[in-house]
Design a protein around this motif. Structure first.
Motif, PDB file in Angstrom:
ATOM      1  N   ARG A  96     -76.187 -58.657   8.294  1.00 10.29           N
ATOM      2  CA  ARG A  96     -75.980 -58.832   9.744  1.00 10.29           C
ATOM      3  C   ARG A  96     -76.397 -60.477  10.127  1.00 10.29           C
ATOM      4  O   ARG A  96     -75.836 -61.052  10.786  1.00 10.29           O
ATOM      5  CB  ARG A  96     -76.473 -57.788  10.684  1.00 10.29           C
ATOM      6  N   ALA A  97     -77.566 -60.698   9.407  1.00 15.41           N
ATOM      7  CA  ALA A  97     -78.474 -62.015   9.884  1.00 15.41           C
ATOM      8  C   ALA A  97     -77.570 -63.088   9.160  1.00 15.41           C
ATOM      9  O   ALA A  97     -77.843 -64.219   9.742  1.00 15.41           O
ATOM     10  CB  ALA A  97     -79.754 -62.079   9.356  1.00 15.41           C
ATOM     11  N   ILE A  98     -76.818 -62.944   8.213  1.00 13.36           N
ATOM     12  CA  ILE A  98     -76.092 -64.022   7.513  1.00 13.36           C
ATOM     13  C   ILE A  98     -74.717 -63.977   7.931  1.00 13.36           C
ATOM     14  O   ILE A  98     -73.893 -64.536   6.879  1.00 13.36           O
ATOM     15  CB  ILE A  98     -76.299 -64.084   5.812  1.00 13.36           C
ATOM     16  N   VAL A  99     -74.343 -63.228   8.610  1.00 12.18           N
ATOM     17  CA  VAL A  99     -72.755 -63.036   9.160  1.00 12.18           C
ATOM     18  C   VAL A  99     -72.118 -64.568   9.258  1.00 12.18           C
ATOM     19  O   VAL A  99     -71.016 -64.601   8.872  1.00 12.18           O
ATOM     20  CB  VAL A  99     -72.519 -62.443  10.465  1.00 12.18           C
ATOM     21  N   ARG A 100     -72.873 -65.486   9.911  1.00 11.09           N
ATOM     22  CA  ARG A 100     -72.207 -66.825   9.985  1.00 11.09           C
ATOM     23  C   ARG A 100     -72.080 -67.665   8.719  1.00 11.09           C
ATOM     24  O   ARG A 100     -71.437 -68.688   8.841  1.00 11.09           O
ATOM     25  CB  ARG A 100     -73.138 -67.637  11.094  1.00 11.09           C
ATOM     26  N   GLU A 101     -73.220 -67.177   7.817  1.00 13.42           N
ATOM     27  CA  GLU A 101     -72.977 -68.028   6.421  1.00 13.42           C
ATOM     28  C   GLU A 101     -71.998 -67.484   5.382  1.00 13.42           C
ATOM     29  O   GLU A 101     -71.460 -68.204   4.760  1.00 13.42           O
ATOM     30  CB  GLU A 101     -74.228 -68.289   5.927  1.00 13.42           C
ATOM     31  N   ALA A 102     -71.898 -66.086   5.371  1.00 11.88           N
ATOM     32  CA  ALA A 102     -71.361 -65.458   4.305  1.00 11.88           C
ATOM     33  C   ALA A 102     -69.804 -65.389   4.461  1.00 11.88           C
ATOM     34  O   ALA A 102     -69.432 -64.731   5.804  1.00 11.88           O
ATOM     35  CB  ALA A 102     -71.874 -64.232   3.818  1.00 11.88           C
ATOM     36  N   GLU A 103     -68.742 -65.497   3.993  1.00  9.82           N
ATOM     37  CA  GLU A 103     -67.406 -65.309   3.948  1.00  9.82           C
ATOM     38  C   GLU A 103     -67.100 -63.711   3.554  1.00  9.82           C
ATOM     39  O   GLU A 103     -67.961 -63.362   2.650  1.00  9.82           O
ATOM     40  CB  GLU A 103     -66.509 -66.092   2.982  1.00  9.82           C
ATOM     41  N   GLN A 104     -66.314 -63.109   3.849  1.00 12.36           N
ATOM     42  CA  GLN A 104     -66.030 -61.649   3.772  1.00 12.36           C
ATOM     43  C   GLN A 104     -66.041 -61.486   2.258  1.00 12.36           C
ATOM     44  O   GLN A 104     -66.231 -60.232   1.758  1.00 12.36           O
ATOM     45  CB  GLN A 104     -64.814 -61.099   4.343  1.00 12.36           C
ATOM     46  N   SER A 105     -65.268 -62.453   1.410  1.00 16.59           N
ATOM     47  CA  SER A 105     -65.195 -62.237  -0.033  1.00 16.59           C
ATOM     48  C   SER A 105     -66.356 -62.670  -0.978  1.00 16.59           C
ATOM     49  O   SER A 105     -66.330 -62.655  -1.968  1.00 16.59           O
ATOM     50  CB  SER A 105     -63.770 -62.758  -0.418  1.00 16.59           C
ATOM     51  N   ASP A 106     -67.325 -63.152  -0.333  1.00 16.03           N
ATOM     52  CA  ASP A 106     -68.458 -63.650  -1.138  1.00 16.03           C
ATOM     53  C   ASP A 106     -69.234 -62.575  -1.732  1.00 16.03           C
ATOM     54  O   ASP A 106     -69.116 -61.441  -0.994  1.00 16.03           O
ATOM     55  CB  ASP A 106     -69.554 -64.725  -0.146  1.00 16.03           C
ATOM     56  N   TRP A 107     -70.036 -62.851  -2.643  1.00 17.94           N
ATOM     57  CA  TRP A 107     -70.727 -61.688  -3.478  1.00 17.94           C
ATOM     58  C   TRP A 107     -72.040 -61.910  -2.815  1.00 17.94           C
ATOM     59  O   TRP A 107     -72.577 -62.896  -2.678  1.00 17.94           O
ATOM     60  CB  TRP A 107     -70.436 -62.044  -4.927  1.00 17.94           C
ATOM     61  N   VAL A 108     -72.564 -60.402  -2.859  1.00 17.60           N
ATOM     62  CA  VAL A 108     -74.094 -60.254  -2.357  1.00 17.60           C
ATOM     63  C   VAL A 108     -74.708 -59.617  -3.511  1.00 17.60           C
ATOM     64  O   VAL A 108     -74.157 -58.506  -3.975  1.00 17.60           O
ATOM     65  CB  VAL A 108     -74.054 -59.468  -1.217  1.00 17.60           C
TER      66      VAL A 108
END
Length: 234
Positions: A96-108
């Protein structure tokens, strides 16, 4: 039209107390070869070119983190003081904290703070083998020992066939949006793959090795020290 290239973000939940170690400080800060235990895996994650950023999820009241100098790990390392009561809570808080940085299809890639023997090849193999997978997957090793199921008094009830059984490790790698939705729907899980499974999906097993051990008990610190020392000497 420009092709989308997903990025890779690492999340390291580190808000736990590590009570089974019987130590006076959280397990992730115990000394291992002159460094906090957690630093060993953070160094590898930060040094891996495929990883864009490394987010460490700490408890809100974590005062120990600031007592150490992390500047040598470079700008990739970002602490997030939003950890929760459980691992799942901490990972979800980080997502939730990185929602502005990560795209939906990025890998975590989620990695245990207590796995200090992570090697760069572990990460590279995971990323390479899952690059075109629709779901994602985890590092794991086939179970080698004979397994026994016990009763309440620690008497053997049965021998459990070990065929097709694997021991889960980390990192565990899934798409940002998929992992976040899975954890929001099934927060009472012990790892990310369990949440993905609860969503009806089947994570892939990527074979790692036994050196990627998790430090749980005091003896494990000595094993980790031996692994890191001998790996460096080679």
């Amino acid at each position: 039209m420009q092709k989308f290239h997903p990025r890779h973000f690492a999340i390291v939940p580190a808000a736990g107390s590590g009570s089974r170690m019987g130590a006076s400080q959280p397990k992730q800060y115990l000394e291992l070869l002159g460094k906090p235990l957690i630093r060993h895996s953070l160094e590898v994650l930060c040094a891996t070119p495929e990883i864009d950023k490394v987010f460490v999820v700490l408890s809100v009241g974590d005062a120990e983190w600031k007592r150490h100098d992390w500047s040598g790990l470079g700008p990739k390392l970002v602490p997030l003081f939003c950890g929760g009561a459980t691992r799942a809570d901490s990972v979800l808080g980080g997502l939730r904290a990185i929602v502005r940085e990560a795209e939906q299809s990025d890998w975590v890639l989620v990695h245990d703070a207590a796995r200090p023997c992570l090697a760069r090849w572990h990460i590279e193999k995971l990323i390479r083998d899952l690059a075109h997978d629709e779901v994602g997957g985890i590092l794991a090793v086939p179970v080698a020992d004979t397994l026994k199921r016990a009763d309440a008094h620690r008497h053997v009830l049965e021998t459990v066939p070990r065929d097709s059984l694997w021991q889960a490790q980390t990192p565990q790698m899934f798409r940002y949006v998929m992992l976040r939705r899975a954890l929001e729907a099934a927060s009472n899980v012990t790892d990310e793959a369990s949440a993905i499974e609860a969503a009806g999906l089947r994570p892939r097993l990527i074979e790692g090795d036994a050196t990627n051990l998790k430090v749980t008990y005091p003896l494990d610190l000595h094993l980790a020290e031996w692994i890191l020392t001998n790996r460096d000497s080679r």
